[in-house]
Scaffold this motif. Structure first.
Motif, PDB file in Angstrom:
ATOM      1  N   ASP A  90      27.766 -70.831 -76.359  1.00 48.17           N
ATOM      2  CA  ASP A  90      27.205 -70.808 -77.706  1.00 48.17           C
ATOM      3  C   ASP A  90      28.347 -70.767 -78.724  1.00 48.17           C
ATOM      4  O   ASP A  90      29.218 -69.904 -78.668  1.00 48.17           O
ATOM      5  CB  ASP A  90      26.301 -69.586 -77.866  1.00 48.17           C
ATOM      6  N   LEU A  91      28.329 -71.707 -79.656  1.00 45.93           N
ATOM      7  CA  LEU A  91      29.405 -71.781 -80.639  1.00 45.93           C
ATOM      8  C   LEU A  91      29.312 -70.689 -81.705  1.00 45.93           C
ATOM      9  O   LEU A  91      30.257 -70.489 -82.461  1.00 45.93           O
ATOM     10  CB  LEU A  91      29.432 -73.166 -81.294  1.00 45.93           C
ATOM     11  N   ASN A  92      28.189 -69.963 -81.770  1.00 44.61           N
ATOM     12  CA  ASN A  92      28.086 -68.842 -82.701  1.00 44.61           C
ATOM     13  C   ASN A  92      29.021 -67.703 -82.309  1.00 44.61           C
ATOM     14  O   ASN A  92      29.449 -66.926 -83.156  1.00 44.61           O
ATOM     15  CB  ASN A  92      26.646 -68.315 -82.762  1.00 44.61           C
ATOM     16  N   SER A  93      29.336 -67.601 -81.020  1.00 43.64           N
ATOM     17  CA  SER A  93      30.185 -66.509 -80.550  1.00 43.64           C
ATOM     18  C   SER A  93      31.666 -66.881 -80.496  1.00 43.64           C
ATOM     19  O   SER A  93      32.503 -66.049 -80.176  1.00 43.64           O
ATOM     20  CB  SER A  93      29.727 -66.055 -79.167  1.00 43.64           C
ATOM     21  N   ILE A  94      32.012 -68.100 -80.830  1.00 39.79           N
ATOM     22  CA  ILE A  94      33.406 -68.568 -80.763  1.00 39.79           C
ATOM     23  C   ILE A  94      34.105 -68.242 -82.088  1.00 39.79           C
ATOM     24  O   ILE A  94      33.604 -68.549 -83.163  1.00 39.79           O
ATOM     25  CB  ILE A  94      33.470 -70.088 -80.481  1.00 39.79           C
ATOM     26  N   VAL A  95      35.275 -67.605 -81.992  1.00 38.47           N
ATOM     27  CA  VAL A  95      36.036 -67.252 -83.190  1.00 38.47           C
ATOM     28  C   VAL A  95      37.272 -68.129 -83.391  1.00 38.47           C
ATOM     29  O   VAL A  95      37.769 -68.242 -84.506  1.00 38.47           O
ATOM     30  CB  VAL A  95      36.464 -65.762 -83.167  1.00 38.47           C
ATOM     31  N   LYS A  96      37.756 -68.757 -82.329  1.00 38.81           N
ATOM     32  CA  LYS A  96      38.982 -69.552 -82.436  1.00 38.81           C
ATOM     33  C   LYS A  96      38.879 -70.764 -81.515  1.00 38.81           C
ATOM     34  O   LYS A  96      38.493 -70.642 -80.350  1.00 38.81           O
ATOM     35  CB  LYS A  96      40.183 -68.701 -82.042  1.00 38.81           C
ATOM     36  N   GLU A 156      32.861 -79.792 -85.997  1.00 35.47           N
ATOM     37  CA  GLU A 156      31.684 -80.228 -86.744  1.00 35.47           C
ATOM     38  C   GLU A 156      30.492 -79.319 -86.478  1.00 35.47           C
ATOM     39  O   GLU A 156      29.782 -78.925 -87.409  1.00 35.47           O
ATOM     40  CB  GLU A 156      31.311 -81.665 -86.349  1.00 35.47           C
ATOM     41  N   GLU A 157      30.269 -79.001 -85.219  1.00 42.53           N
ATOM     42  CA  GLU A 157      29.142 -78.134 -84.870  1.00 42.53           C
ATOM     43  C   GLU A 157      29.339 -76.716 -85.388  1.00 42.53           C
ATOM     44  O   GLU A 157      28.377 -76.073 -85.794  1.00 42.53           O
ATOM     45  CB  GLU A 157      28.944 -78.095 -83.349  1.00 42.53           C
ATOM     46  N   MET A 158      30.569 -76.246 -85.411  1.00 44.58           N
ATOM     47  CA  MET A 158      30.824 -74.890 -85.921  1.00 44.58           C
ATOM     48  C   MET A 158      30.607 -74.823 -87.428  1.00 44.58           C
ATOM     49  O   MET A 158      30.200 -73.795 -87.956  1.00 44.58           O
ATOM     50  CB  MET A 158      32.237 -74.428 -85.552  1.00 44.58           C
ATOM     51  N   LYS A 159      30.855 -75.907 -88.142  1.00 44.96           N
ATOM     52  CA  LYS A 159      30.581 -75.934 -89.585  1.00 44.96           C
ATOM     53  C   LYS A 159      29.081 -75.841 -89.836  1.00 44.96           C
ATOM     54  O   LYS A 159      28.657 -75.222 -90.810  1.00 44.96           O
ATOM     55  CB  LYS A 159      31.118 -77.226 -90.211  1.00 44.96           C
TER      56      LYS A 159
END
Length: 162
Positions: A90-96, A156-159
């Protein structure tokens, strides 16, 4: 939410340059040893069979899918070979997120969902990788042959997330 993936990559098990070279050298050794056996003994015929078996296995391995990578719906989906489970990051939990090299070693074995020392690795071929760090400090290293496009798709998805 769109069901269409932004990025799709398939990595095959037998398409890495160094293992192909090793298998072809072994096959050539078998054929050379057969050529130099005296009077083509019955045991010498086994060398030809082994040489052709190595070549056939190399061809088959070129079509075996090791894992597929997809970026869609604010997550990264890694689908492994046959019985391997789907891994969803899940990209919501990615910080870097950063692009880097997979490993400093010349020879790397293909791995899928390998947990070692706080890292989770996914790799089939190539030198480049995407390094993802989550909120808990866990590092995901995903090898990719198209690392720049993979990185752009993740960003792109994280934005969209924020």
């Amino acid at each position: 939410m769109s069901d269409k993936p932004i990025f799709v990559e398939k990595q095959y098990l037998g398409r890495e340059f160094i293992p192909i070279t090793i298998r072809l050298v072994l096959a050539m050794f078998c054929f050379a040893a057969y050529f130099f056996t005296d009077e083509r003994e019955r045991n010498g015929d086994l060398l030809v069979v082994v040489g052709f078996a190595i070549i056939i296995i190399s061809i088959i391995m070129g079509f075996l899918l090791h894992f597929g990578t997809r970026v869609q719906n604010k997550s990264i989906l890694l689908n492994g070979l046959w019985t391997a489970r789907l891994v969803k990051i899940d990209l919501n939990s990615i910080v870097k997120v950063e692009k880097g090299i997979y490993s400093r070693y010349l020879f790397n074995n293909p791995v899928y969902n390998l947990h070692t020392k706080g890292t989770i690795r996914f790799y089939a071929a190539g030198n480049d990788a995407i390094h993802l760090t989550d909120r808990d400090g866990l590092l995901y290293i995903i090898g990719s042959q198209h690392a720049n496009e993979f990185l752009r798709a993740i960003q792109e998805e994280m934005k969209k997330v924020n």
